[in-house]
Design a protein around this motif. Structure first.
Motif, PDB file in Angstrom:
ATOM      1  N   ALA A 207      -3.296   8.957  -9.069  1.00 33.84           N
ATOM      2  CA  ALA A 207      -2.375   8.727  -7.960  1.00 33.84           C
ATOM      3  C   ALA A 207      -2.213   9.977  -7.102  1.00 33.84           C
ATOM      4  O   ALA A 207      -2.086   9.892  -5.872  1.00 33.84           O
ATOM      5  N   GLN A 208      -2.243  11.133  -7.755  1.00 33.91           N
ATOM      6  CA  GLN A 208      -2.111  12.375  -6.987  1.00 33.91           C
ATOM      7  C   GLN A 208      -3.306  12.570  -6.057  1.00 33.91           C
ATOM      8  O   GLN A 208      -3.148  12.959  -4.884  1.00 33.91           O
ATOM      9  N   ASN A 209      -4.495  12.286  -6.572  1.00 37.65           N
ATOM     10  CA  ASN A 209      -5.687  12.390  -5.716  1.00 37.65           C
ATOM     11  C   ASN A 209      -5.638  11.367  -4.571  1.00 37.65           C
ATOM     12  O   ASN A 209      -5.984  11.674  -3.432  1.00 37.65           O
ATOM     13  N   GLN A 210      -5.206  10.151  -4.898  1.00 38.29           N
ATOM     14  CA  GLN A 210      -5.100   9.124  -3.861  1.00 38.29           C
ATOM     15  C   GLN A 210      -4.052   9.501  -2.820  1.00 38.29           C
ATOM     16  O   GLN A 210      -4.226   9.245  -1.617  1.00 38.29           O
ATOM     17  N   PHE A 211      -2.962  10.136  -3.273  1.00 38.99           N
ATOM     18  CA  PHE A 211      -1.905  10.544  -2.343  1.00 38.99           C
ATOM     19  C   PHE A 211      -2.409  11.652  -1.418  1.00 38.99           C
ATOM     20  O   PHE A 211      -2.143  11.650  -0.202  1.00 38.99           O
ATOM     21  N   LEU A 212      -3.154  12.589  -1.998  1.00 40.64           N
ATOM     22  CA  LEU A 212      -3.685  13.681  -1.183  1.00 40.64           C
ATOM     23  C   LEU A 212      -4.749  13.181  -0.205  1.00 40.64           C
ATOM     24  O   LEU A 212      -4.904  13.731   0.900  1.00 40.64           O
ATOM     25  N   ASN A 213      -5.476  12.132  -0.600  1.00 43.57           N
ATOM     26  CA  ASN A 213      -6.501  11.565   0.287  1.00 43.57           C
ATOM     27  C   ASN A 213      -5.919  10.541   1.265  1.00 43.57           C
ATOM     28  O   ASN A 213      -6.667   9.970   2.079  1.00 43.57           O
ATOM     29  N   GLY A 214      -4.633  10.277   1.152  1.00 40.72           N
ATOM     30  CA  GLY A 214      -3.993   9.344   2.064  1.00 40.72           C
ATOM     31  C   GLY A 214      -4.213   7.885   1.728  1.00 40.72           C
ATOM     32  O   GLY A 214      -3.948   7.012   2.553  1.00 40.72           O
ATOM     33  N   GLU A 215      -4.673   7.607   0.479  1.00 36.61           N
ATOM     34  CA  GLU A 215      -4.931   6.222   0.100  1.00 36.61           C
ATOM     35  C   GLU A 215      -3.643   5.487  -0.283  1.00 36.61           C
ATOM     36  O   GLU A 215      -3.589   4.267  -0.194  1.00 36.61           O
ATOM     37  N   ILE A 216      -2.636   6.214  -0.755  1.00 35.85           N
ATOM     38  CA  ILE A 216      -1.340   5.614  -1.063  1.00 35.85           C
ATOM     39  C   ILE A 216      -0.252   6.432  -0.374  1.00 35.85           C
ATOM     40  O   ILE A 216      -0.424   7.626  -0.088  1.00 35.85           O
ATOM     41  N   PRO A 218       3.925   7.812   0.122  1.00 31.96           N
ATOM     42  CA  PRO A 218       4.916   8.496  -0.733  1.00 31.96           C
ATOM     43  C   PRO A 218       5.708   7.535  -1.623  1.00 31.96           C
ATOM     44  O   PRO A 218       6.047   7.881  -2.750  1.00 31.96           O
ATOM     45  N   ALA A 219       6.004   6.331  -1.112  1.00 36.38           N
ATOM     46  CA  ALA A 219       6.792   5.384  -1.906  1.00 36.38           C
ATOM     47  C   ALA A 219       6.044   4.962  -3.170  1.00 36.38           C
ATOM     48  O   ALA A 219       6.615   4.906  -4.274  1.00 36.38           O
ATOM     49  N   GLU A 220       4.769   4.652  -3.029  1.00 35.76           N
ATOM     50  CA  GLU A 220       3.975   4.251  -4.185  1.00 35.76           C
ATOM     51  C   GLU A 220       3.800   5.414  -5.154  1.00 35.76           C
ATOM     52  O   GLU A 220       3.859   5.227  -6.385  1.00 35.76           O
ATOM     53  N   TYR A 221       3.606   6.601  -4.614  1.00 33.90           N
ATOM     54  CA  TYR A 221       3.449   7.787  -5.467  1.00 33.90           C
ATOM     55  C   TYR A 221       4.745   8.055  -6.248  1.00 33.90           C
ATOM     56  O   TYR A 221       4.706   8.377  -7.447  1.00 33.90           O
TER      57      TYR A 221
END
Length: 264
Positions: A207-216, A218-221
Motif C-alpha cells: 500500500a505504501q508503494n501504491q500510495f507513493l505511485n499515486g495508485e491509491i 490517502p483515505a484508502e492508505y
C-alpha cells in the motif's frame, strides 16, 4: 635487548596467553551452561505448546484443591462442629453435682442472756470444726426432652460444612479449568494474530508503494493503516491475556511453572 631477555619476555607472553585462553574457555563453558539452563525455561507461544510444558490438568486441579484456603476453612468448621456435637452429648453431666465443704477455725461470740431480767453479759469462746459432703441431681425437662434434637442439630452443621466444602472444591476446580483453557485459547489467538500481523505488514508495504505511485489515495492508505494497527493491538492483547491466565494458574495451584515467556 639480549637474547636471554628476549627469550624470557617470549616465555612470559606465552604464559599469559595460556592463562587467558584457559580463563576464556572456562568462562565460555560456564556461560554456555547458564544459557542452556535458561534456554530450557524459555517458552515461545508461537512455536511451543503450553500443554506440553505444564503438569497435567488433573495434577493442577488436585494441587489447587489441596492448597485452597476456602476448602480448608470448611474442613476446620466441620471439625469444630464435631467437637460441639460431643459437648452436646455430654451436656447432661452438668446436672450432676458433688460438693465437699470443710471449715476449720476459731470463733468468738458475744451473747446476751435474756432469760434473767438483769442485763447480764458474758463472753464465750467456741472452737468448731465443720465438714460436709453433698450430692445433688437436677434435670430440667428441656435437657431431657430436647437432648437428642440438640445433638442432631450439631450433626447437621457438620453435614452443612462438608457440603460447603464440596461446593468450594467444585468452584476451585472450575477456576483451574477455565484458566487452563483460556490460556490455551489465547495461545492460539497469539499464533493467529501473529500470522495476521505478518500479512498486514506485507499489505502495508504494498500500500505504501501504491500510495507513493499515486495508485491509491490517502483515505484508502489510512484505512489499511488502521487495519494494521488494530491487528497489532489485538496481538498484544492476546499476549497479555495469555500471560494473565498463566499467572492465575500459578496463583490458584500454588505451583511455580518457571517458564519465561519470550513474547513478554
Amino acid at each position: 635487548m639480549s637474547k636471554h631477555s628476549a627469550h624470557n619476555h617470549f616465555l612470559i607472553l606465552c604464559f599469559r596467553f595460556v592463562i587467558f585462553a584457559f580463563v576464556f574457555a572456562i568462562g565460555n563453558k560456564s556461560f554456555a551452561q547458564i544459557y542452556a539452563n535458561d534456554e530450557s525455561k524459555l517458552f515461545n507461544p508461537l512455536t511451543d505448546d503450553i500443554t506440553k510444558r505444564l503438569p497435567a490438568l488433573r495434577i493442577l486441579i488436585d494441587s489447587a484443591v489441596a492448597n485452597s484456603p476456602t476448602v480448608r476453612y470448611e474442613e476446620l468448621k466441620a471439625d469444630y462442629y464435631y467437637y460441639e456435637q460431643k459437648s452436646q452429648e455430654r451436656y447432661w453431666l452438668e446436672h450432676f453435682s458433688f460438693n465437699v465443704d470443710a471449715n476449720f477455725g476459731k470463733w468468738n461470740f458475744h451473747d446476751r442472756d435474756i432469760v434473767n431480767r438483769g442485763p447480764d453479759w458474758y463472753y464465750t469462746e467456741s472452737v468448731r470444726d465443720n465438714f460436709a459432703v453433698g450430692f445433688y441431681i437436677r434435670f430440667p425437662f428441656a435437657s431431657l426432652v430436647d437432648r437428642r434434637n440438640r445433638i442432631n442439630k450439631q450433626k447437621k452443621w457438620i453435614e452443612l460444612s462438608y457440603v460447603q466444602r464440596d461446593i468450594n472444591r467444585k468452584y476451585v476446580e472450575k477456576e483451574v479449568v477455565e484458566a487452563y483453557n483460556m490460556m490455551i485459547q489465547w495461545q492460539n489467538y497469539i499464533r493467529i494474530y501473529n500470522d495476521y500481523q505478518k500479512f498486514t505488514m506485507i499489505q502495508m508495504q504494498m500500500a505504501q508503494n501504491q500510495f507513493l505511485n499515486g495508485e491509491i489515495g490517502p483515505a484508502e492508505y489510512t484505512r489499511l493503516k488502521e487495519i494494521q494497527t488494530r491487528g497489532a493491538i489485538e496481538y498484544q492483547q492476546a499476549i497479555a491475556e495469555f500471560s494473565k491466565n498463566y499467572q492465575l494458574l500459578e496463583i490458584i495451584t500454588e505451583i511455580n511453572f518457571n517458564l519465561i515467556n519470550v513474547l513478554r
